[in-house]
Design an enzyme around this catalytic site. Sequence first.
Site, PDB file in Angstrom:
ATOM      1  N   ASN A   8     -27.316 -20.174  18.525  1.00 41.01           N
ATOM      2  CA  ASN A   8     -28.024 -21.358  19.023  1.00 41.01           C
ATOM      3  C   ASN A   8     -27.728 -22.530  18.085  1.00 41.01           C
ATOM      4  O   ASN A   8     -28.277 -22.610  16.995  1.00 41.01           O
ATOM      5  CB  ASN A   8     -29.533 -21.065  19.066  1.00 41.01           C
ATOM      6  CG  ASN A   8     -30.327 -22.266  19.536  1.00 41.01           C
ATOM      7  OD1 ASN A   8     -29.760 -23.249  20.031  1.00 41.01           O
ATOM      8  ND2 ASN A   8     -31.643 -22.204  19.392  1.00 41.01           N
ATOM      9  N   LYS A  10     -28.501 -25.542  18.577  1.00 40.89           N
ATOM     10  CA  LYS A  10     -29.556 -26.571  18.693  1.00 40.89           C
ATOM     11  C   LYS A  10     -28.899 -27.952  18.881  1.00 40.89           C
ATOM     12  O   LYS A  10     -27.906 -28.050  19.589  1.00 40.89           O
ATOM     13  CB  LYS A  10     -30.485 -26.537  17.487  1.00 40.89           C
ATOM     14  CG  LYS A  10     -31.004 -25.129  17.193  1.00 40.89           C
ATOM     15  CD  LYS A  10     -32.127 -25.112  16.216  1.00 40.89           C
ATOM     16  CE  LYS A  10     -32.440 -23.679  15.847  1.00 40.89           C
ATOM     17  NZ  LYS A  10     -33.748 -23.505  15.265  1.00 40.89           N
ATOM     18  N   HIS A  92     -37.175 -21.348  24.526  1.00 41.37           N
ATOM     19  CA  HIS A  92     -37.129 -21.384  23.055  1.00 41.37           C
ATOM     20  C   HIS A  92     -38.404 -22.058  22.537  1.00 41.37           C
ATOM     21  O   HIS A  92     -38.918 -22.997  23.162  1.00 41.37           O
ATOM     22  CB  HIS A  92     -35.878 -22.148  22.596  1.00 41.37           C
ATOM     23  CG  HIS A  92     -35.621 -21.977  21.138  1.00 41.37           C
ATOM     24  ND1 HIS A  92     -36.289 -22.717  20.186  1.00 41.37           N
ATOM     25  CD2 HIS A  92     -34.813 -21.139  20.460  1.00 41.37           C
ATOM     26  CE1 HIS A  92     -35.880 -22.343  18.986  1.00 41.37           C
ATOM     27  NE2 HIS A  92     -34.983 -21.379  19.121  1.00 41.37           N
ATOM     28  N   GLU A 163     -38.618 -13.921  18.822  1.00 36.81           N
ATOM     29  CA  GLU A 163     -38.425 -14.943  17.792  1.00 36.81           C
ATOM     30  C   GLU A 163     -39.780 -15.371  17.232  1.00 36.81           C
ATOM     31  O   GLU A 163     -40.405 -16.307  17.771  1.00 36.81           O
ATOM     32  CB  GLU A 163     -37.731 -16.166  18.406  1.00 36.81           C
ATOM     33  CG  GLU A 163     -36.320 -15.905  18.859  1.00 36.81           C
ATOM     34  CD  GLU A 163     -35.444 -17.116  18.593  1.00 36.81           C
ATOM     35  OE1 GLU A 163     -34.472 -16.985  17.853  1.00 36.81           O
ATOM     36  OE2 GLU A 163     -35.746 -18.207  19.112  1.00 36.81           O
ATOM     37  N   GLY A 169     -35.936 -20.893  11.116  1.00 38.21           N
ATOM     38  CA  GLY A 169     -35.527 -22.004  10.257  1.00 38.21           C
ATOM     39  C   GLY A 169     -36.246 -22.065   8.919  1.00 38.21           C
ATOM     40  O   GLY A 169     -36.198 -23.084   8.233  1.00 38.21           O
ATOM     41  N   SER A 209     -34.189 -16.767  11.055  1.00 40.48           N
ATOM     42  CA  SER A 209     -33.614 -16.707   9.705  1.00 40.48           C
ATOM     43  C   SER A 209     -32.714 -15.487   9.492  1.00 40.48           C
ATOM     44  O   SER A 209     -32.747 -14.859   8.433  1.00 40.48           O
ATOM     45  CB  SER A 209     -34.725 -16.764   8.646  1.00 40.48           C
ATOM     46  OG  SER A 209     -35.392 -18.000   8.716  1.00 40.48           O
ATOM     47  N   GLY A 230     -29.699 -19.150  14.449  1.00 40.40           N
ATOM     48  CA  GLY A 230     -29.686 -20.601  14.598  1.00 40.40           C
ATOM     49  C   GLY A 230     -28.880 -21.201  13.456  1.00 40.40           C
ATOM     50  O   GLY A 230     -27.667 -21.382  13.557  1.00 40.40           O
ATOM     51  N   GLY A 231     -29.565 -21.474  12.339  1.00 42.09           N
ATOM     52  CA  GLY A 231     -28.915 -22.111  11.185  1.00 42.09           C
ATOM     53  C   GLY A 231     -27.614 -21.437  10.772  1.00 42.09           C
ATOM     54  O   GLY A 231     -26.607 -22.114  10.535  1.00 42.09           O
TER      55      GLY A 231
HETATM   56  C1  PEP Z   1     -33.264 -20.130  16.506  1.00 46.07           C
HETATM   57  O1  PEP Z   1     -32.708 -21.204  16.608  1.00 46.07           O
HETATM   58  O2  PEP Z   1     -33.747 -19.603  17.495  1.00 46.07           O
HETATM   59  C2  PEP Z   1     -33.332 -19.495  15.191  1.00 46.07           C
HETATM   60  C3  PEP Z   1     -33.705 -18.253  15.142  1.00 46.07           C
HETATM   61  O3  PEP Z   1     -32.982 -20.257  14.118  1.00 46.07           O
HETATM   62  P1  PEP Z   1     -32.756 -19.731  12.603  1.00 46.07           P
HETATM   63  O4  PEP Z   1     -31.782 -18.605  12.664  1.00 46.07           O
HETATM   64  O5  PEP Z   1     -32.242 -20.928  11.885  1.00 46.07           O
HETATM   65  O6  PEP Z   1     -34.088 -19.281  12.088  1.00 46.07           O
END
Ligand code: PEP
Length: 246
Positions: A8, A10, A92, A163, A169, A209, A230-231
């Site tokens: 993702n 974003k 999300h 999630e 994040g 994360s 995500g990140g």
């Molecule tokens: C996400 O964007 O759904 C996510 C899990 O982000 P991250 O991995 O940065 O926590």
Amino acid sequence: MKPLIVANWKCNPSTFAEAEKLFLAVSRGASKTGAEVVICPPFVFIPGLSAITKNPVKLGAQDAFFQEGAFTSQISINILKQFGCKYIIIGHSEKRALGETNKIINKKIKACLENNIIPVFCIGENRQERRLGKTSKILKSQLKEGLKGISPFNIGKLVIAYEPIWAIGTGNACDTDKAKEANIFIKKTLTDFYSGKNIQKVRIIYGGSTNPDNALSFIKDAGMDGLLPGGASLDAKKFVAILNKF
Ligand code: PEP
């Protein structure tokens, strides 16, 4: 079944040139992975990236509207399908925080399934709900509302992303024990709602994360069918390191 890894991006990166560079680096790095890889970039990058998409990387989207027509600013499933999107993230927590309701999420999931697109249905509790011991209640109500009217036939096509909002994040991923508990609870809830073999086909993935150090344990120890980074998906080295765990 191969672990499913859904990136993702974003609202990143800021230019198409950077998006292309990241996409190509991941595609090169992913050539030997045993995972199914899906990248969900911002909408406007999708047409350009679809022109350079090659196995094993697939394209997805971060959202889609459930109808076409007079809906200013929305992007429909059919618009996305022509660019080869196979998966769409729905519900999300960052969309929910902007006002997306379970009712809208339900319509979007139904529209995906009717159009042969796999919805990646996100559910998860916030920090306060976890502290107050309400995790199961929240997950159950999100599942109940989000899956209202979805047939036992279609349910097997679904991907559910657990999630926990407090892990997104933050750099503080969920313990694998807690993720395993949530996984078992989601499966049990689905079995309460539906009967039949299709329930076993639902893939449950984890997001919050994730990184190259914890990726494998969510699959091996928490029994997840994949991940939603995500990140970490914005850093080609980190993301490829996750893919190469599988
Ligand atoms: C996400 O964007 O759904 C996510 C899990 O982000 P991250 O991995 O940065 O926590």
